[in-house]
Design a protein around this motif. Sequence first.
Motif, PDB file in Angstrom:
ATOM      1  N   TYR A   1       0.819  -1.215   0.000  1.00  0.00           N
ATOM      2  CA  TYR A   1       0.000   0.000   0.000  1.00  0.00           C
ATOM      3  C   TYR A   1       0.855   1.269   0.000  1.00  0.00           C
ATOM      4  N   GLY A   2       2.144   1.131   0.312  1.00  0.00           N
ATOM      5  CA  GLY A   2       3.033   2.288   0.327  1.00  0.00           C
ATOM      6  C   GLY A   2       3.237   2.838   1.731  1.00  0.00           C
ATOM      7  N   HIS A   3       4.346   3.540   1.906  1.00  0.00           N
ATOM      8  CA  HIS A   3       4.707   4.020   3.244  1.00  0.00           C
ATOM      9  C   HIS A   3       3.787   5.129   3.745  1.00  0.00           C
ATOM     10  N   ILE A   4       3.236   5.912   2.839  1.00  0.00           N
ATOM     11  CA  ILE A   4       2.309   6.964   3.274  1.00  0.00           C
ATOM     12  C   ILE A   4       1.068   6.340   3.902  1.00  0.00           C
ATOM     13  N   GLU A   5       0.527   5.307   3.233  1.00  0.00           N
ATOM     14  CA  GLU A   5      -0.630   4.615   3.794  1.00  0.00           C
ATOM     15  C   GLU A   5      -0.238   3.881   5.075  1.00  0.00           C
ATOM     16  N   GLY A   6       0.999   3.388   5.115  1.00  0.00           N
ATOM     17  CA  GLY A   6       1.481   2.734   6.326  1.00  0.00           C
ATOM     18  C   GLY A   6       1.494   3.694   7.506  1.00  0.00           C
ATOM     19  N   ASP A   7       1.964   4.915   7.253  1.00  0.00           N
ATOM     20  CA  ASP A   7       1.965   5.926   8.314  1.00  0.00           C
ATOM     21  C   ASP A   7       0.540   6.247   8.758  1.00  0.00           C
ATOM     22  N   LYS A   8      -0.367   6.368   7.800  1.00  0.00           N
ATOM     23  CA  LYS A   8      -1.763   6.651   8.136  1.00  0.00           C
ATOM     24  C   LYS A   8      -2.350   5.535   8.995  1.00  0.00           C
ATOM     25  N   CYS A   9      -1.981   4.317   8.674  1.00  0.00           N
ATOM     26  CA  CYS A   9      -2.459   3.159   9.427  1.00  0.00           C
ATOM     27  C   CYS A   9      -1.981   3.239  10.882  1.00  0.00           C
ATOM     28  N   LEU A  10      -0.705   3.538  11.083  1.00  0.00           N
ATOM     29  CA  LEU A  10      -0.165   3.639  12.443  1.00  0.00           C
ATOM     30  C   LEU A  10      -0.812   4.789  13.218  1.00  0.00           C
ATOM     31  N   ILE A  11      -1.055   5.897  12.534  1.00  0.00           N
ATOM     32  CA  ILE A  11      -1.707   7.035  13.175  1.00  0.00           C
ATOM     33  C   ILE A  11      -3.123   6.663  13.607  1.00  0.00           C
ATOM     34  N   SER A  12      -3.843   5.954  12.754  1.00  0.00           N
ATOM     35  CA  SER A  12      -5.206   5.532  13.090  1.00  0.00           C
ATOM     36  C   SER A  12      -5.213   4.604  14.300  1.00  0.00           C
ATOM     37  N   ILE A  13      -4.258   3.681  14.357  1.00  0.00           N
ATOM     38  CA  ILE A  13      -4.182   2.758  15.490  1.00  0.00           C
ATOM     39  C   ILE A  13      -3.836   3.520  16.767  1.00  0.00           C
ATOM     40  N   ALA A  14      -2.879   4.446  16.675  1.00  0.00           N
ATOM     41  CA  ALA A  14      -2.496   5.240  17.844  1.00  0.00           C
ATOM     42  C   ALA A  14      -3.682   6.059  18.358  1.00  0.00           C
ATOM     43  N   ASN A  15      -4.446   6.657  17.441  1.00  0.00           N
ATOM     44  CA  ASN A  15      -5.619   7.433  17.840  1.00  0.00           C
ATOM     45  C   ASN A  15      -6.658   6.547  18.521  1.00  0.00           C
ATOM     46  N   ALA A  16      -6.839   5.350  17.972  1.00  0.00           N
ATOM     47  CA  ALA A  16      -7.810   4.415  18.553  1.00  0.00           C
ATOM     48  C   ALA A  16      -7.399   4.016  19.965  1.00  0.00           C
ATOM     49  N   LEU A  17      -6.130   3.736  20.158  1.00  0.00           N
ATOM     50  CA  LEU A  17      -5.642   3.358  21.485  1.00  0.00           C
ATOM     51  C   LEU A  17      -5.777   4.516  22.465  1.00  0.00           C
ATOM     52  N   SER A  18      -5.497   5.730  21.988  1.00  0.00           N
ATOM     53  CA  SER A  18      -5.605   6.906  22.848  1.00  0.00           C
ATOM     54  C   SER A  18      -7.049   7.162  23.262  1.00  0.00           C
ATOM     55  N   GLN A  19      -7.989   6.794  22.405  1.00  0.00           N
ATOM     56  CA  GLN A  19      -9.411   6.938  22.751  1.00  0.00           C
ATOM     57  C   GLN A  19      -9.855   5.881  23.744  1.00  0.00           C
ATOM     58  N   LEU A  20      -9.244   4.692  23.666  1.00  0.00           N
ATOM     59  CA  LEU A  20      -9.616   3.610  24.573  1.00  0.00           C
ATOM     60  C   LEU A  20      -9.083   3.819  25.987  1.00  0.00           C
ATOM     61  N   PHE A  21      -7.884   4.362  26.080  1.00  0.00           N
ATOM     62  CA  PHE A  21      -7.208   4.443  27.376  1.00  0.00           C
ATOM     63  C   PHE A  21      -7.026   5.910  27.782  1.00  0.00           C
ATOM     64  N   VAL A  22      -8.024   6.414  28.477  1.00  0.00           N
ATOM     65  CA  VAL A  22      -8.055   7.828  28.826  1.00  0.00           C
ATOM     66  C   VAL A  22      -8.090   8.056  30.342  1.00  0.00           C
ATOM     67  N   ARG A  23      -8.188   6.989  31.119  1.00  0.00           N
ATOM     68  CA  ARG A  23      -8.251   7.156  32.573  1.00  0.00           C
ATOM     69  C   ARG A  23      -6.893   7.583  33.137  1.00  0.00           C
ATOM     70  N   ASN A  24      -6.939   8.143  34.330  1.00  0.00           N
ATOM     71  CA  ASN A  24      -5.692   8.416  35.049  1.00  0.00           C
ATOM     72  C   ASN A  24      -4.964   7.092  35.269  1.00  0.00           C
ATOM     73  N   GLY A  25      -3.670   7.091  35.005  1.00  0.00           N
ATOM     74  CA  GLY A  25      -2.896   5.869  35.202  1.00  0.00           C
ATOM     75  C   GLY A  25      -2.860   4.970  33.993  1.00  0.00           C
ATOM     76  N   GLU A  26      -3.400   5.411  32.855  1.00  0.00           N
ATOM     77  CA  GLU A  26      -3.334   4.643  31.604  1.00  0.00           C
ATOM     78  C   GLU A  26      -2.487   5.426  30.606  1.00  0.00           C
ATOM     79  N   PHE A  27      -1.476   4.773  30.053  1.00  0.00           N
ATOM     80  CA  PHE A  27      -0.527   5.465  29.173  1.00  0.00           C
ATOM     81  C   PHE A  27      -0.287   4.656  27.908  1.00  0.00           C
ATOM     82  N   VAL A  28      -0.334   5.340  26.773  1.00  0.00           N
ATOM     83  CA  VAL A  28      -0.103   4.709  25.470  1.00  0.00           C
ATOM     84  C   VAL A  28       1.185   5.263  24.888  1.00  0.00           C
ATOM     85  N   GLY A  29       2.036   4.368  24.396  1.00  0.00           N
ATOM     86  CA  GLY A  29       3.287   4.804  23.792  1.00  0.00           C
ATOM     87  C   GLY A  29       3.617   3.968  22.568  1.00  0.00           C
ATOM     88  N   ARG A  30       4.472   4.543  21.730  1.00  0.00           N
ATOM     89  CA  ARG A  30       4.971   3.795  20.573  1.00  0.00           C
ATOM     90  C   ARG A  30       6.286   3.145  20.977  1.00  0.00           C
TER      91      ARG A  30
END
Length: 318
Positions: free
Chosen positions: A201-230
């Motif tokens: 799909y190409g690296h641009i789409e790959g980057d978009k995919c990672l951004i979408s996953i990161a956003n999804a994880l950030s939406q799931l884990f929003v409580r105090n004491g929950e941290f998302v990292g790459r």
Amino acid sequence: MKQASGSSMRILLVDDVQMERMQLAIRLKQLGHTVEMASSGKDALEIYPSFEPELILLDISMPNMDGFELSNIIRDRYPDWVPIIFLSSHDEPTMIAKAIEAGGDDYLIKPVDKVVLNSKLIAMQRIAFMRRELKQKSLALAKANEELAKLAQEDGLTKVKNRRSIDEKLTEMVAIHGRHNLPLSIILLDVDHFKAYNDNYGHIEGDKCLISIANALSQLFVRNGEFVGRYGGEEFVILLSHTDENKLVHDAQRIKSKLESLAIPHEYSNASTLVTVSQGLLYMKPTGRENSELIYEQVDKALYAAKLAGRNRYHLVD
């Protein structure tokens, strides 16, 4: 914060004699200044925080709280230095010296001479202008430093915590949870067949995919004491405070469901027709002395087991 324009200043005038207070206030307003009046030290202290004066004209002889006492309180309570000009009918050198010792910057003899007053105000306007300039530059510098601190902790692509920041957070959490005998859980996840996704799909789409996953994880884990990292590449890590084994498994299922709802096509994956992730799970009650690298090794083994089992699933460390 109220802002004076041009060369005008916000002046707090404190004098218990009404006629003298009104006459001086009229003169100050005619010169273009914004004036708030107080008839006592108590009133002045109530006005001060919201008005944020740039100059204080302060009578020395007042009942209950004299000018010296009020000046000392202002200097003690508000570290941001505002010029104080004392007003007094006394012209003895000892009185002037006492006024300066009490935090005053200048001294005017009553009745106040118009020419002298104008000269003093011109000098104070210069100070007010420099203070405004300094405050603006300080705010800009503080904002820049805040942005730099954020960038130092943030992954440039996905905007979640970077590896260094998440490592520091893990070390901190191990120490705190160990001290208080609390459970700590970690999820390490890897995007399934991401190389094939990038290659096709190409690296641009790959980057978009990672951004979408990161956003999804950030939406799931929003409580105090929950941290998302790459963690690196296509790997992400999630740190969960006060999380037992049951909640950990529930969170892994939430991640799986969330990725399915994104419905990102992946025709080149053996695990699914959509983008999926494999997850390694670790639940622990740290002593506070555990090594972060050894913890990552354990959860990485669980991730590897999830991949061996067919991907698009999670595996809990025994």
